[in-house]
Write an enzyme that holds these catalytic residues in place. Structure first.
Site, mmCIF file in Angstrom:
data_model
loop_
_atom_site.group_PDB
_atom_site.id
_atom_site.type_symbol
_atom_site.label_atom_id
_atom_site.label_comp_id
_atom_site.label_asym_id
_atom_site.label_seq_id
_atom_site.Cartn_x
_atom_site.Cartn_y
_atom_site.Cartn_z
ATOM 1 N N MET A 79 0.836 -1.212 0.127
ATOM 2 C CA MET A 79 0.074 0.029 -0.011
ATOM 3 C C MET A 79 0.885 1.184 0.136
ATOM 4 O O MET A 79 2.026 1.222 0.204
ATOM 5 C CB MET A 79 -0.956 0.012 1.357
ATOM 6 C CG MET A 79 -1.799 -1.252 1.344
ATOM 7 S SD MET A 79 -2.913 -1.163 2.717
ATOM 8 C CE MET A 79 -3.750 0.301 2.464
ATOM 9 N N HIS A 80 0.031 2.398 -0.338
ATOM 10 C CA HIS A 80 0.534 3.674 -0.090
ATOM 11 C C HIS A 80 1.546 4.064 -1.092
ATOM 12 O O HIS A 80 1.899 5.443 -0.927
ATOM 13 C CB HIS A 80 1.352 3.886 1.355
ATOM 14 C CG HIS A 80 0.507 3.188 2.651
ATOM 15 N ND1 HIS A 80 -0.703 3.545 2.760
ATOM 16 C CD2 HIS A 80 0.897 2.431 3.532
ATOM 17 C CE1 HIS A 80 -1.262 2.840 3.763
ATOM 18 N NE2 HIS A 80 -0.168 2.100 4.095
ATOM 19 N N ASP A 235 -2.485 -5.122 0.464
ATOM 20 C CA ASP A 235 -2.263 -6.372 0.780
ATOM 21 C C ASP A 235 -2.783 -6.900 2.124
ATOM 22 O O ASP A 235 -3.010 -8.154 2.158
ATOM 23 C CB ASP A 235 -0.633 -6.244 0.836
ATOM 24 C CG ASP A 235 0.010 -5.287 1.784
ATOM 25 O OD1 ASP A 235 -0.862 -4.415 2.341
ATOM 26 O OD2 ASP A 235 1.268 -5.276 2.035
#
Length: 484
Positions: A79-80, A235
């Site tokens: 992520m991110h 995830d």
């Protein structure tokens, strides 16, 4: 057949399941992380495409007929990450990853704007996407001016697979641009980052169709053209789908590179002051909370590198019987920490070292330190309104029974070990691909695995670990004071 693609930090994993959710096969390809400066962590997005090609090429050697029968694809990813694309669809710069802390000043500035916590339900952490774009604007203004789209890592992979810029709720909740309660981009949050909706991908739920496989990519990978690609999930939400952690009172502890204590919720329960993440889940109308430790098994991997000893050998030296806490303590803040401190600048430390402190003592301290960090997340979740009664263990660290007994004792919770099998993010992604392709009931698909064994807290050592946790908690302010 249904294909799950999980874009991890260190590898791309492909997993095939059949219509009974039996695993037919899996393949993976390695990825590397570049750290050009302290606190930086980057990856070349084109390496994700190369890894996908490599994994599917391995599959084609043994499962060509199965690949030709795939009816849906699901995506999962770390992520991110800020993947910036220009108007011609070209990558502008390496993706700034989730564990990159360079934008801590920009994160603090955005977090000081009350609309961010109010609308996103979260602190603006340095690892989130929005502060990375603010950093680009201030430090790489020419590159920032070229940005036409900002995509999360798995969604860049989707762009290659389908030609469409689409994301979904669970991953987008970690950008600091999503109104998490409304499950929609917010214009004010985007404007505060120098962006607008034109820079964002379209949004769907993780169970919905989000593009179709392009004919040229299908021919290259040995897959049928036009099959649907599901919205997928970040995830941790994908792992939750794989574990069936989709209803109230369902929780797991992930002992992976990072550590996650994840609880599914049927309601949106934000409490940013606790430093617990409150994100959308991959299933419609559901949310989740999680405490995040930036260096869980990564702490053991670090010790492995320093001692030139494999992680399994290190934990094996501890034996099978849980010992009382050692005199050496370890703070696992190698890349800073999120829950509960939200401190990108803090770094790890050993305390209590003596001449007698051998390699096993350091390993024990690392294992215990990571468990104490999970205890921090457990207490933060309780502060945010979620009290756990048991957890299921997943991730590489869950292969160590010593580590699991330490975790059960520190958390004072039973820790379930799922029956043999792969129930991680790639499996969850494949499940989402099945749901999207067949319009299946998500709850009927995302069931929990049977429990193979349960590790219970060691009552004889509970008090000793409670006292050690108190000493652990006292170390952070002492170290922070010394480093400031």
């Amino acid at each position: 057949m249904y294909l799950g693609l999980d874009l991890g930090t260190s590898s791309l994993k492909a997993l095939l399941i059949d219509d009974n959710q039996r695993i037919v096969g899996s393949a993976s390809a390695p990825l590397t992380v570049e750290r050009p400066h302290p606190g930086w962590s980057e990856q070349d997005p084109d390496s994700w495409i190369a890894a996908t090609r490599a994994a599917l090429s391995d599959f084609a050697k043994t499962h060509a007929a199965d690949l030709a029968r795939v009816r849906g694809i699901g995506l999962s990813g770390h992520m991110h990450g800020a993947t910036t694309i220009d108007r011609d669809g070209r990558v502008i710069r390496p993706c700034i990853l989730w564990n990159d802390t360079r934008s801590f000043r920009e994160a603090a500035a955005l977090d000081a704007d009350p609309q961010f916590r109010r609308l996103t339900g979260n602190i603006v952490f340095p690892g989130f996407t929005a502060p990375k774009l603010k950093w680009m604007a201030g430090h790489e203004p020419e590159a920032f001016a070229r940005v036409a789209k900002v995509l999360l890592p798995k969604d860049y992979l989707r762009l290659w697979l389908t030609g469409e810029a689409i994301s979904e709720m669970s991953d987008s909740a970690g950008t600091s641009w999503l109104d998490v309660g409304k499950r929609a981009w917010d214009d004010g949050l985007l404007a505060a980052s120098g962006l607008d909706r034109s820079h964002m991908p379209a949004l769907v739920e993780g169970t919905e169709r989000a593009g179709a496989l392009r004919a040229e990519v299908a021919a290259e990978l040995g897959l049928p053209a036009g099959i649907p690609v599901a919205g997928g999930a970040g995830d941790n939400a994908a792992s939750a789908c794989g574990m069936g952690t989709v209803g109230d009172n369902h929780a797991f502890a992930s002992l992976g590179t990072s550590g996650v204590l994840f609880a599914a919720n049927s309601r949106y329960l934000p409490n940013p002051d606790s430093a617990v993440h409150a994100f959308c889940h991959a299933l419609p109308g559901t949310w989740h909370q999680m405490g995040v430790i930036l260096s869980a098994t990564d702490s053991l991997n670090w010790l492995s590198g320093v001692t030139s000893t494999a992680p399994a050998v290190l934990t094996g030296e501890l034996g099978e019987t849980l010992q009382a806490p050692g005199s050496v303590m370890f703070l696992p803040y190698l890349s800073g920490e999120r829950t509960p401190h939200n401190d990108a600048a803090i770094r790890g430390a050993f305390a209590g070292l003596g001449h007698e402190s051998d390699r096993a003592a350091l390993t024990r301290a690392v294992v215990e330190g990571v468990c104490f960090a999970f205890r921090d997340s457990l207490e933060a979740l309780a502060q945010a309104g979620t009290a756990l009664t048991r957890v299921t263990a997943i991730g590489g660290g869950s292969r160590s029974l010593y580590w699991l007994e330490a975790l059960a004792t520190v958390l004072n919770l039973p820790v379930d070990i799922p029956e043999g099998g792969d129930f991680g993010a790639a499996f969850g992604a494949a499940r989402l691909g099945l749901i999207a392709a067949e319009d299946a009931d998500p709850l009927a698909v995302c069931t929990q695995p049977a429990t193979d064994a349960t590790i219970h807290p060691n009552r004889d050592l509970a008090q000793a670990f409670d006292e050690a946790y108190g000493r652990y908690r006292a170390l952070y302010p002492a170290i922070k004071g010394a480093m400031s």
